[in-house]
Design a protein around this motif. Structure first.
Motif, PDB file in Angstrom:
ATOM      1  N   ARG A 134       0.845  -1.204   0.000  1.00 26.36           N
ATOM      2  CA  ARG A 134       0.000   0.000   0.000  1.00 26.36           C
ATOM      3  C   ARG A 134       0.877   1.250   0.000  1.00 26.36           C
ATOM      4  O   ARG A 134       0.620   2.208  -0.742  1.00 26.36           O
ATOM      5  CB  ARG A 134      -0.923   0.003   1.222  1.00 26.36           C
ATOM      6  CG  ARG A 134      -2.095  -0.960   1.140  1.00 26.36           C
ATOM      7  CD  ARG A 134      -3.173  -0.618   2.161  1.00 26.36           C
ATOM      8  NE  ARG A 134      -4.294  -1.540   2.062  1.00 26.36           N
ATOM      9  CZ  ARG A 134      -4.541  -2.532   2.901  1.00 26.36           C
ATOM     10  NH1 ARG A 134      -3.729  -2.737   3.934  1.00 26.36           N
ATOM     11  NH2 ARG A 134      -5.585  -3.329   2.731  1.00 26.36           N
ATOM     12  N   GLU A 144       0.083   1.020 -10.066  1.00 26.83           N
ATOM     13  CA  GLU A 144      -1.236   0.478  -9.739  1.00 26.83           C
ATOM     14  C   GLU A 144      -1.844  -0.170 -10.984  1.00 26.83           C
ATOM     15  O   GLU A 144      -1.862   0.427 -12.054  1.00 26.83           O
ATOM     16  CB  GLU A 144      -2.151   1.583  -9.217  1.00 26.83           C
ATOM     17  CG  GLU A 144      -1.767   2.103  -7.850  1.00 26.83           C
ATOM     18  CD  GLU A 144      -2.761   3.129  -7.319  1.00 26.83           C
ATOM     19  OE1 GLU A 144      -3.526   3.675  -8.141  1.00 26.83           O
ATOM     20  OE2 GLU A 144      -2.769   3.383  -6.103  1.00 26.83           O
ATOM     21  N   MET A 167      -2.994 -10.439  -0.131  1.00 17.69           N
ATOM     22  CA  MET A 167      -3.089  -9.473  -1.221  1.00 17.69           C
ATOM     23  C   MET A 167      -4.392  -9.671  -1.996  1.00 17.69           C
ATOM     24  O   MET A 167      -5.084  -8.698  -2.350  1.00 17.69           O
ATOM     25  CB  MET A 167      -1.883  -9.605  -2.149  1.00 17.69           C
ATOM     26  CG  MET A 167      -0.583  -9.089  -1.580  1.00 17.69           C
ATOM     27  SD  MET A 167      -0.527  -7.272  -1.415  1.00 17.69           S
ATOM     28  CE  MET A 167      -0.439  -6.778  -3.140  1.00 17.69           C
ATOM     29  N   HIS A 168      -4.737 -10.918  -2.272  1.00 16.82           N
ATOM     30  CA  HIS A 168      -5.984 -11.213  -2.981  1.00 16.82           C
ATOM     31  C   HIS A 168      -7.183 -10.728  -2.169  1.00 16.82           C
ATOM     32  O   HIS A 168      -8.129 -10.132  -2.733  1.00 16.82           O
ATOM     33  CB  HIS A 168      -6.090 -12.713  -3.242  1.00 16.82           C
ATOM     34  CG  HIS A 168      -7.348 -13.113  -3.955  1.00 16.82           C
ATOM     35  ND1 HIS A 168      -7.573 -12.846  -5.286  1.00 16.82           N
ATOM     36  CD2 HIS A 168      -8.466 -13.757  -3.503  1.00 16.82           C
ATOM     37  CE1 HIS A 168      -8.760 -13.311  -5.635  1.00 16.82           C
ATOM     38  NE2 HIS A 168      -9.316 -13.860  -4.574  1.00 16.82           N
ATOM     39  N   GLU A 171      -7.348  -7.005  -2.520  1.00 16.32           N
ATOM     40  CA  GLU A 171      -7.827  -6.624  -3.850  1.00 16.32           C
ATOM     41  C   GLU A 171      -9.338  -6.809  -3.959  1.00 16.32           C
ATOM     42  O   GLU A 171     -10.044  -5.938  -4.504  1.00 16.32           O
ATOM     43  CB  GLU A 171      -7.124  -7.468  -4.923  1.00 16.32           C
ATOM     44  CG  GLU A 171      -5.668  -7.112  -5.154  1.00 16.32           C
ATOM     45  CD  GLU A 171      -5.006  -7.965  -6.221  1.00 16.32           C
ATOM     46  OE1 GLU A 171      -3.836  -7.692  -6.545  1.00 16.32           O
ATOM     47  OE2 GLU A 171      -5.656  -8.911  -6.720  1.00 16.32           O
ATOM     48  N   GLU A 172      -9.847  -7.926  -3.446  1.00 14.27           N
ATOM     49  CA  GLU A 172     -11.279  -8.190  -3.488  1.00 14.27           C
ATOM     50  C   GLU A 172     -12.057  -7.155  -2.682  1.00 14.27           C
ATOM     51  O   GLU A 172     -13.171  -6.770  -3.056  1.00 14.27           O
ATOM     52  CB  GLU A 172     -11.570  -9.593  -2.949  1.00 14.27           C
ATOM     53  CG  GLU A 172     -11.069 -10.723  -3.835  1.00 14.27           C
ATOM     54  CD  GLU A 172     -11.869 -10.847  -5.114  1.00 14.27           C
ATOM     55  OE1 GLU A 172     -13.053 -11.234  -5.033  1.00 14.27           O
ATOM     56  OE2 GLU A 172     -11.320 -10.552  -6.187  1.00 14.27           O
ATOM     57  N   ARG A 177      -4.907  -1.318  -4.908  1.00 15.26           N
ATOM     58  CA  ARG A 177      -5.113  -1.335  -6.364  1.00 15.26           C
ATOM     59  C   ARG A 177      -3.954  -2.050  -7.055  1.00 15.26           C
ATOM     60  O   ARG A 177      -3.337  -1.548  -7.978  1.00 15.26           O
ATOM     61  CB  ARG A 177      -5.278   0.093  -6.881  1.00 15.26           C
ATOM     62  CG  ARG A 177      -6.501   0.803  -6.293  1.00 15.26           C
ATOM     63  CD  ARG A 177      -6.672   2.187  -6.882  1.00 15.26           C
ATOM     64  NE  ARG A 177      -6.922   2.130  -8.332  1.00 15.26           N
ATOM     65  CZ  ARG A 177      -7.040   3.206  -9.095  1.00 15.26           C
ATOM     66  NH1 ARG A 177      -6.893   4.417  -8.567  1.00 15.26           N
ATOM     67  NH2 ARG A 177      -7.272   3.072 -10.397  1.00 15.26           N
ATOM     68  N   SER A 178      -3.676  -3.246  -6.587  1.00 22.11           N
ATOM     69  CA  SER A 178      -2.654  -4.090  -7.199  1.00 22.11           C
ATOM     70  C   SER A 178      -3.318  -5.058  -8.165  1.00 22.11           C
ATOM     71  O   SER A 178      -4.544  -5.160  -8.222  1.00 22.11           O
ATOM     72  CB  SER A 178      -1.885  -4.861  -6.123  1.00 22.11           C
ATOM     73  OG  SER A 178      -2.776  -5.608  -5.310  1.00 22.11           O
ATOM     74  N   ASN A 179      -2.508  -5.776  -8.912  1.00 22.00           N
ATOM     75  CA  ASN A 179      -3.029  -6.759  -9.870  1.00 22.00           C
ATOM     76  C   ASN A 179      -2.173  -8.013  -9.790  1.00 22.00           C
ATOM     77  O   ASN A 179      -1.407  -8.329 -10.692  1.00 22.00           O
ATOM     78  CB  ASN A 179      -3.011  -6.184 -11.289  1.00 22.00           C
ATOM     79  CG  ASN A 179      -3.638  -7.125 -12.308  1.00 22.00           C
ATOM     80  OD1 ASN A 179      -4.478  -7.961 -11.965  1.00 22.00           O
ATOM     81  ND2 ASN A 179      -3.226  -6.998 -13.559  1.00 22.00           N
TER      82      ASN A 179
END
Length: 439
Positions: A134, A144, A167-168, A171-172, A177-179
């Motif tokens: 973050r 991002e 991390m998942h 994100e959920e 705002r990672s991928n």
């Protein structure tokens, strides 16, 4: 190297030197919790692309716990410069943006205000990592949404599993705002009991111990297993270290990171079994010796005397000074597996899960990895087991084999020990391309 030092000295005197070396980079601290400060060092890709963000972001995690990614992973394995401060011809920076992270807190240039702020579990390490990312995205918002991959070696591979889950989850929830697209576990400490129980069979098959040595190693390994099954996790860690010493005695000090080589004959030394094992894992090598090559830096000196002032690290921070404590605080978690986390990734996400292993490694040996892989419970388990193992050809040379189904794959890498990217760069290209399409 001496020309480099001259340039370094001149630029430092002019107070315009804001980086280390000629490569484009970014670095900084993120306070991940009160009293816990994590350091990262990003190298932008040198690929011929319009924008850095046209290439993925790879996070590299070192082992230990307590091994420094910004030091060991960077200068000894895959960063843009080696310990002679010469450009590395197989650096991952040629194809990717590479983020070296000193974690858990207390590792490398990361530090805690008091030891009570060190982590004690893999999940705590993962939560800190989410906070680190973050902070990284806040400092570097252009990344991002860029494809993110986490590559962890040894204990770093174990850390990567829970990091991916957290991390998942973030994100959920929309809190980052990672991928995250994939994780890779290189010669990883995933199921420690399985690894320890297969040292004896591997050494016997390789002709490095006789039957007496094999039985002594197995007796010690089974005691580590018994203690673990009884919930005596710290005692199991201590017995694991004792098993390593049994291996040393019966193999005349085989190198745990490459079974084709030997360690110095004065080992084991005055250190306890646990201290010796700790130092091996933290420093990514089985022993410490003075550097004989006058053109190659001692890593400790390099990080504290050249890198530290160049990156304006706080005066009170000494690279690696808290690493032993980092290892000690994880003693109760050290022997615990993370296979349930891998199953959760395979069952609940589309994240690519890659396992790669150098076939000459002992400490995280390939036979021990295969045991836990074959026990995984996920919808593609049977199809994976029945899949055909394919050869890896690079420039006409057989570099290993791979097997894959769905979002899980396993790579066997030839002529490589514990640090595959360093030992076999050509073979490493195979799993890099498979996951990212680059390499």
């Amino acid at each position: 190297m001496w020309l480099y030092l001259l340039i370094f000295s001149i630029l430092s005197q002019q107070s315009v030197f804001g980086q280390f070396g000629d490569f484009e980079q970014e670095y900084g601290y993120v306070t991940v919790r009160q009293g816990a400060h994590m350091f990262y060092w990003l190298f932008y890709t040198t690929a011929d692309v319009p924008n850095y963000t046209d290439r993925p972001l790879i996070v590299w995690l070192q082992g230990g716990p307590g091994g420094s990614s910004t030091g060991i992973g960077n200068f000894e394995i895959l960063g843009p410069m080696d310990l002679s401060l010469q450009e590395r011809n197989y650096t991952w920076v040629k194809n990717f943006n590479v983020l070296f992270v000193d974690n858990p807190v207390g590792t490398g240039f990361s530090y805690v205000d008091e030891l009570q702020f060190l982590t004690t579990t893999n999940d705590q390490i993962a939560l800190d990592f989410v906070e680190l990312m973050r902070g990284f995205y806040a400092d570097n918002p252009m990344f991002e949404g860029v494809d993110l991959y986490i590559y962890g070696q040894s204990y770093g591979g174990k850390m990567a599993v829970d990091m991916a889950l957290r991390m998942h989850e973030a994100e959920e929830a929309g809190t980052i705002r990672s991928n995250l697209r994939g994780i890779a576990m290189g010669n990883a400490w995933i199921s420690p009991v399985d690894a320890t129980l297969t040292w004896g069979p591997l050494l016997l098959a390789a002709g490095l111990v006789n039957q007496e040595g094999y039985e002594a190693i197995q007796a010690s390994a089974r005691e580590a297993e018994r203690l673990f099954n009884e919930g005596q996790y710290v005692a199991s860690t201590n017995q694991w270290a004792a098993t390593q010493s049994v291996v040393f005695r019966h193999t005349t000090n085989v190198d745990f990171y490459n079974i084709l080589t030997k360690m110095p004959t004065n080992l084991p030394d005055s250190r306890s079994d646990l201290e010796l094992s700790r130092d091996m894992l933290i420093h990514n090598k089985p022993y410490s010796t003075p550097v004989d090559d006058r053109n190659e830096y001692n890593l400790q000196y390099l990080m504290n005397n050249l890198v530290k002032p160049a990156l304006e690290i706080p005066d009170h921070v000494s690279w690696g000074s808290q690493s032993n404590a980092v290892f000690a605080y994880q003693n109760g978690d050290f022997m615990k597996p993370v296979t349930e986390g891998i199953e959760k990734l395979l069952n609940e996400t589309n994240i690519i899960v890659t396992k790669y292993n150098g076939n000459l490694d002992l400490i995280c040996d390939t036979p021990g990895q295969i045991l836990w892989v074959d026990r995984l419970k996920w919808p593609g388990a049977e199809a994976y087991r029945n899949a055909t193992r394919q050869p890896i050809w690079e420039d006409g040379k057989l570099e290993g084999y791979y097997k894959a189904h769905g979002n899980f794959r396993f790579f066997w890498i030839n002529v490589a020990g514990h640090s595959v990217p360093r030992d076999n760069p050509a073979g490493s290209n195979a799993f890099l391309r498979d996951m990212t399409s680059f390499g």
